[in-house]
Scaffold this motif. Structure first.
Motif, mmCIF file in Angstrom:
data_model
loop_
_atom_site.group_PDB
_atom_site.id
_atom_site.type_symbol
_atom_site.label_atom_id
_atom_site.label_comp_id
_atom_site.label_asym_id
_atom_site.label_seq_id
_atom_site.Cartn_x
_atom_site.Cartn_y
_atom_site.Cartn_z
ATOM 1 N N GLY A 1 7.162 5.820 3.139
ATOM 2 C CA GLY A 1 6.491 6.829 2.331
ATOM 3 C C GLY A 1 5.044 7.009 2.743
ATOM 4 O O GLY A 1 4.554 6.378 3.679
ATOM 5 N N PRO A 2 4.316 7.895 2.030
ATOM 6 C CA PRO A 2 2.916 8.134 2.370
ATOM 7 C C PRO A 2 2.063 6.891 2.152
ATOM 8 O O PRO A 2 2.322 6.089 1.245
ATOM 9 C CB PRO A 2 2.504 9.267 1.424
ATOM 10 C CG PRO A 2 3.496 9.229 0.314
ATOM 11 C CD PRO A 2 4.766 8.722 0.899
ATOM 12 N N GLY A 3 1.054 6.722 2.994
ATOM 13 C CA GLY A 3 0.147 5.600 2.868
ATOM 14 C C GLY A 3 -0.699 5.684 1.614
ATOM 15 O O GLY A 3 -0.935 6.765 1.070
ATOM 16 N N ASN A 4 -1.163 4.521 1.158
ATOM 17 C CA ASN A 4 -2.010 4.446 -0.036
ATOM 18 C C ASN A 4 -1.375 5.176 -1.217
ATOM 19 O O ASN A 4 -2.067 5.810 -2.022
ATOM 20 C CB ASN A 4 -3.417 4.974 0.250
ATOM 21 C CG ASN A 4 -4.120 4.160 1.315
ATOM 22 O OD1 ASN A 4 -4.144 4.543 2.487
ATOM 23 N ND2 ASN A 4 -4.675 3.033 0.926
ATOM 24 N N VAL B 1 -2.394 0.107 -12.515
ATOM 25 C CA VAL B 1 -3.837 0.342 -12.465
ATOM 26 C C VAL B 1 -4.219 0.412 -10.993
ATOM 27 O O VAL B 1 -4.174 -0.592 -10.279
ATOM 28 C CB VAL B 1 -4.651 -0.760 -13.167
ATOM 29 C CG1 VAL B 1 -6.142 -0.424 -13.098
ATOM 30 C CG2 VAL B 1 -4.215 -0.917 -14.621
ATOM 31 N N ALA B 2 -4.538 1.616 -10.547
ATOM 32 C CA ALA B 2 -5.015 1.806 -9.181
ATOM 33 C C ALA B 2 -6.526 1.617 -9.145
ATOM 34 O O ALA B 2 -7.208 1.633 -10.174
ATOM 35 C CB ALA B 2 -4.642 3.199 -8.687
ATOM 36 N N MET B 3 -7.045 1.473 -7.929
ATOM 37 C CA MET B 3 -8.489 1.419 -7.716
ATOM 38 C C MET B 3 -8.851 2.436 -6.645
ATOM 39 O O MET B 3 -8.320 2.404 -5.534
ATOM 40 C CB MET B 3 -8.932 0.019 -7.280
ATOM 41 C CG MET B 3 -8.737 -1.060 -8.339
ATOM 42 S SD MET B 3 -9.608 -0.763 -9.891
ATOM 43 C CE MET B 3 -11.319 -0.737 -9.345
ATOM 44 N N GLY B 4 -9.758 3.338 -6.992
ATOM 45 C CA GLY B 4 -10.161 4.377 -6.061
ATOM 46 C C GLY B 4 -9.091 5.434 -5.908
ATOM 47 O O GLY B 4 -8.056 5.419 -6.574
ATOM 48 N N GLY B 5 -9.348 6.405 -5.032
ATOM 49 C CA GLY B 5 -8.408 7.483 -4.803
ATOM 50 C C GLY B 5 -8.973 8.825 -5.228
ATOM 51 O O GLY B 5 -10.098 8.934 -5.741
ATOM 52 N N ALA B 6 -8.160 9.871 -5.032
ATOM 53 C CA ALA B 6 -8.643 11.242 -5.197
ATOM 54 C C ALA B 6 -9.147 11.540 -6.600
ATOM 55 O O ALA B 6 -10.177 12.203 -6.766
ATOM 56 C CB ALA B 6 -7.523 12.217 -4.827
ATOM 57 N N PHE B 7 -8.439 11.070 -7.621
ATOM 58 C CA PHE B 7 -8.822 11.418 -8.987
ATOM 59 C C PHE B 7 -10.141 10.756 -9.397
ATOM 60 O O PHE B 7 -11.096 11.443 -9.791
ATOM 61 C CB PHE B 7 -7.675 11.074 -9.933
ATOM 62 C CG PHE B 7 -7.808 11.605 -11.333
ATOM 63 C CD1 PHE B 7 -8.763 12.543 -11.694
ATOM 64 C CD2 PHE B 7 -6.940 11.150 -12.325
ATOM 65 C CE1 PHE B 7 -8.863 13.021 -12.988
ATOM 66 C CE2 PHE B 7 -7.023 11.624 -13.627
ATOM 67 C CZ PHE B 7 -8.003 12.555 -13.954
ATOM 68 N N GLY C 1 -4.668 8.044 -1.979
ATOM 69 C CA GLY C 1 -5.930 7.547 -1.450
ATOM 70 C C GLY C 1 -6.421 6.284 -2.118
ATOM 71 O O GLY C 1 -7.473 5.755 -1.748
ATOM 72 N N GLU C 2 -5.670 5.754 -3.099
ATOM 73 C CA GLU C 2 -6.080 4.511 -3.764
ATOM 74 C C GLU C 2 -6.111 3.382 -2.747
ATOM 75 O O GLU C 2 -5.356 3.373 -1.776
ATOM 76 C CB GLU C 2 -5.142 4.192 -4.924
ATOM 77 C CG GLU C 2 -3.688 4.049 -4.521
ATOM 78 C CD GLU C 2 -2.726 4.188 -5.697
ATOM 79 O OE1 GLU C 2 -2.172 3.163 -6.111
ATOM 80 O OE2 GLU C 2 -2.528 5.312 -6.193
ATOM 81 N N ILE C 3 -6.987 2.405 -2.960
ATOM 82 C CA ILE C 3 -7.250 1.429 -1.907
ATOM 83 C C ILE C 3 -6.655 0.051 -2.154
ATOM 84 O O ILE C 3 -6.592 -0.770 -1.233
ATOM 85 C CB ILE C 3 -8.765 1.270 -1.671
ATOM 86 C CG1 ILE C 3 -9.448 0.640 -2.890
ATOM 87 C CG2 ILE C 3 -9.390 2.616 -1.316
ATOM 88 C CD1 ILE C 3 -10.862 0.155 -2.606
ATOM 89 N N GLN C 4 -6.244 -0.266 -3.392
ATOM 90 C CA GLN C 4 -5.822 -1.624 -3.711
ATOM 91 C C GLN C 4 -4.468 -1.944 -3.078
ATOM 92 O O GLN C 4 -3.687 -1.070 -2.747
ATOM 93 C CB GLN C 4 -5.747 -1.821 -5.227
ATOM 94 C CG GLN C 4 -4.501 -1.251 -5.891
ATOM 95 C CD GLN C 4 -4.371 0.241 -5.741
ATOM 96 O OE1 GLN C 4 -5.347 0.961 -5.920
ATOM 97 N NE2 GLN C 4 -3.172 0.721 -5.407
ATOM 98 N N ARG C 5 -4.198 -3.233 -2.964
ATOM 99 C CA ARG C 5 -2.882 -3.738 -2.563
ATOM 100 C C ARG C 5 -2.180 -4.250 -3.815
ATOM 101 O O ARG C 5 -2.728 -5.076 -4.537
ATOM 102 C CB ARG C 5 -3.022 -4.855 -1.528
ATOM 103 C CG ARG C 5 -1.695 -5.532 -1.153
ATOM 104 C CD ARG C 5 -1.896 -6.517 0.003
ATOM 105 N NE ARG C 5 -2.864 -7.552 -0.300
ATOM 106 C CZ ARG C 5 -2.591 -8.707 -0.914
ATOM 107 N NH1 ARG C 5 -1.344 -8.980 -1.311
ATOM 108 N NH2 ARG C 5 -3.546 -9.599 -1.138
ATOM 109 N N HIS D 1 0.808 -1.220 0.000
ATOM 110 C CA HIS D 1 0.000 0.000 0.000
ATOM 111 C C HIS D 1 0.845 1.275 0.000
ATOM 112 O O HIS D 1 0.310 2.362 0.198
ATOM 113 C CB HIS D 1 -0.930 0.011 1.215
ATOM 114 C CG HIS D 1 -2.011 -1.026 1.144
ATOM 115 N ND1 HIS D 1 -3.153 -0.871 0.401
ATOM 116 C CD2 HIS D 1 -2.112 -2.249 1.738
ATOM 117 C CE1 HIS D 1 -3.923 -1.938 0.532
ATOM 118 N NE2 HIS D 1 -3.309 -2.794 1.334
ATOM 119 N N GLY D 2 2.173 1.141 -0.216
ATOM 120 C CA GLY D 2 3.024 2.325 -0.260
ATOM 121 C C GLY D 2 4.481 1.939 -0.154
ATOM 122 O O GLY D 2 4.823 0.809 0.232
#
Length: 306
Positions: A67-70, A269-275, A74-78, A62-63
């Motif tokens: 470093g910063p989390g996710n 390919v992320a899932m979820g997050g700010a964008f 803010g993306e949620i996948q592992r 997750h990071g």
């Protein structure tokens, strides 16, 4: 790819009619006259194997450690190295496929080049290019999908807190299965600064001829030091749709993102997050989001011209 929500750019998408992009060609195109191939990968290899780990680092979890989390977005996948998420398909393509487990956990994959010195030569041009089919999914079933082809400044490695000053070039981003490509520059300070963080300086447009999701398109970024002021340019299928010039920002910000050793390339390919959340106007993914649709990468290559 880092820390952004760019709903306003969606309105910039336009559609031009040109011939459809064809199937995967499983090879890097011939080097144009006057250019030199600096590096490339056509993802040739047996089915159900990982990409060449002499060339690529497979990111996990997750990071970055420390470093910063996710991943800061803010993306949620592992991220994993499981072939269910990351594999060559035996026909010259890389497939990055988000999956959802029975417990509801999302997994996917993210890789980055070991090389981190991709840079425009003095007085010359750098070209980063990839031929990619975005995940073939649209509508509610696509909410949360965030495929990307991008590059980060080399000093980010081992620090993970100096973004965005070290620079980020988003060659191709997409969210929520929308027929649009976003090209974005991140630089300076966060929030605000010359690159309007966390949004970045970006533009978007529809993929030419056929949708971004239905077939392959070629995404290209150029860093041009042969002109004054220097330019950064974004293209889809050879059509330029975004430019940032050196004189659009202060000298220190430009120098901070261009004077270091260079950049490394990422595919994920992320899932979820700010964008995707910002464009959707709600949290993503949603229960209706359908897993298992890959981003398919035919090749990635870097050329330079003196």
């Amino acid at each position: 790819m880092a820390r952004k929500s760019r709903l306003a750019l969606l309105s910039a998408a336009i559609l031009l009619v040109v011939p459809l992009a064809g199937p995967a060609q499983a090879a890097i195109p011939p080097t144009p006259p006057g250019w030199t191939l600096a590096w490339g990968d056509d993802f040739t290899g047996p089915n159900n194997t990982l990409p060449n780990q002499n060339e690529w680092i497979i990111d996990l979890g997750h990071g970055y450690p420390g470093g910063p989390g996710n991943w800061g977005t803010g993306e949620i996948q592992r991220y994993t190295a499981d072939i269910a998420n990351l594999r060559l398909d035996g026909t010259g393509n890389l497939r990055i496929t988000p999956q959802r487990s029975g417990s509801g956990e999302w997994t996917s994959a993210r890789i980055e080049t070991r090389r981190s010195n991709f840079k425009a030569p003095a007085g010359g041009i750098l070209r980063m290019e990839g031929r990619i089919q975005m995940p073939d999914i649209t509508g509610t079933a696509a909410l949360g999908y965030w495929p990307a082809f991008w590059a980060l400044g080399a000093p980010y490695r081992g620090n993970y807190w100096n973004w965005p000053s070290i620079g980020e070039f988003d060659v191709m981003e997409n969210v929520n299965g929308i027929n649009s490509v976003w090209g974005v520059l991140h630089c300076g300070v966060n929030p605000g600064g010359p690159c309007n963080e966390t949004n970045g300086l970006g533009a978007s447009r529809a993929c030419p001829g056929s949708t971004c999701q239905s077939t392959f398109h070629t995404y290209r970024f150029e860093w041009d030091r042969s002109v004054s002021p220097n330019q950064l340019r974004w293209y889809v299928d050879g059509q330029q749709y975004h430019t940032v010039r050196q004189d659009q920002m202060d000298a220190t910000s430009w120098n901070n993102m261009t004077s270091h050793q260079g950049y490394f390339i990422l595919l994920n390919v992320a899932m979820g997050g700010a964008f995707p959340n910002g464009v959707a106007g709600r949290g993503t993914p949603v229960p209706e989001t359908t897993p298992g649709r890959p981003m398919v990468v035919d090749y990635v290559a870097v050329w330079t011209r003196p």
